[in-house]
Design an enzyme around this catalytic site. Sequence first.
Site: not given
Ligand code: GLN
Length: 478
Positions: A79, A154, A178
């Site tokens: 990532k 994400s 994510s």
């Molecule tokens: N969807 C969640 C958020 O936007 C999780 C994000 C993540 O785990 N980086 O906060």
Amino acid sequence: MELLDLKACEIPGLVKDKKVKALDITNAYLKHIEENDETLNAYITVTKQLALEQAKNVDAKVESGEDPGVLAGIPISLKDNISLKDVKMTCGSKMLEDYISPYDSKVAEIIKREGGIILGKVNLDEFAMGADTKTSYFGVTKNPLDPTRVAGGSSGGSASSVAGKEAILSVGTDTGGSVRQPSAFCGTVGMKPTYGSISRYGISPMANTFDTPGVIGRSVEDVLLLLQTLVGKDSHDATSLGNEALKELTLEDDVHLKGLKFALPSLYKNQELDEPIQESFDRVLALLEKSGAKVDIVEMDSLKYVIETYHILVNGEIAPNMSRFDGLRFGHRTKEYTTLEEMYMKSRSEAFGDEVKRRIMIGTHILSLDLSSEYYEKALKVRTMIRKEFETIFKDYDFVLSPTYPVIPYKVEEEMSPVEIYVADLFTVPVNLGNLCGISIPVENNSSLPGGVQIIGNHFKDHEVIKAAFAIERSLQQ
Ligand code: GLN
């Protein structure tokens, strides 16, 4: 031998036995990325030269009788919020469009040392804030199961690259889901281990007390291999603890479901789900019952508050974390300005996207002197309450069971409001709030999109979660 279909866990053996060359596997993957990634948009940077060098190095070690490492020849994507020395790290933001990492993250260092082949850096929501990669400056990543749909986020680039055969394994980060949510969307396995299992050194922080590096792969066994290689204490990250039980786990044939106790919170049971997700979930419930596992409905009142609590605490950590991106210490600097203050303001306004700005504003607001006891301190207390409620449940149960995400991957052009996206995280964020571990496994149903089912385990019970996931995965294939 179809190189793109090899399992991660069989590759190091094949490479060491000279049945296949790391260079051939690497070339096959690089070629597939070249042909396929225009559609998927999983990669932000492909590190072709580095990958070829690493592969040649592995093959040379095999030739000379040296140990090439436990990940020898396995193509892996990272990532793009994970540092890889001398390679761009954008965090999906215009802010870091031209930023080159001066050093390796612990994760990258281990993969290189163990003979893994890093193919490149994959897409994410801007600074990991989002659930579909639509907040990325580099465009949305598509779902290989249906490229008219999103891959989730994400870590959408991670899941898409693995499902689309543009990598065998990927390292993502999970602050509120994510790693697990894009896995549910793309039909991959995604595990968020217990906080502290893997070093965060060299990973751009979103919310430090939540962020956990995690692994995405095509099977539980593959995911386990990379997790086991990455776990460990690191002197560069004082919050890293390692995870001995996970490191030592072997998946024996006698791994079974009989006698395991699963808790299903009533709030989750009554949650409205898209039909294919409900079908997948019901399939697992039926399987567990048939296999002699027990599933009880339990009451967990604190789960009602997880979304609000998560967003107050996470934004409270995001706002100060983003302050380093000011055009001076890090990041984009505006072209024209007369004062220092103007430089800060213009640089940040130009380079941050809407979602990041929204979270900085909310975080700054709730941390302000007269509001922090009303919001932040109260949310910290609720976090403790959530943890305690899970502790009580884990006295009587081995796991908590839930769907991973309530909806199927939506169409790329479908517009969702920020709040609609936030509330859909209700199954994943408790794991980060409660300092637990969780895995999402794909479960087929009558539609073309599998549904993700999540197994949540107590603090440092990652090995038990993996065993249960492996048993379910195997039973579903029979
Ligand atoms: N969807 C969640 C958020 O936007 C999780 C994000 C993540 O785990 N980086 O906060």
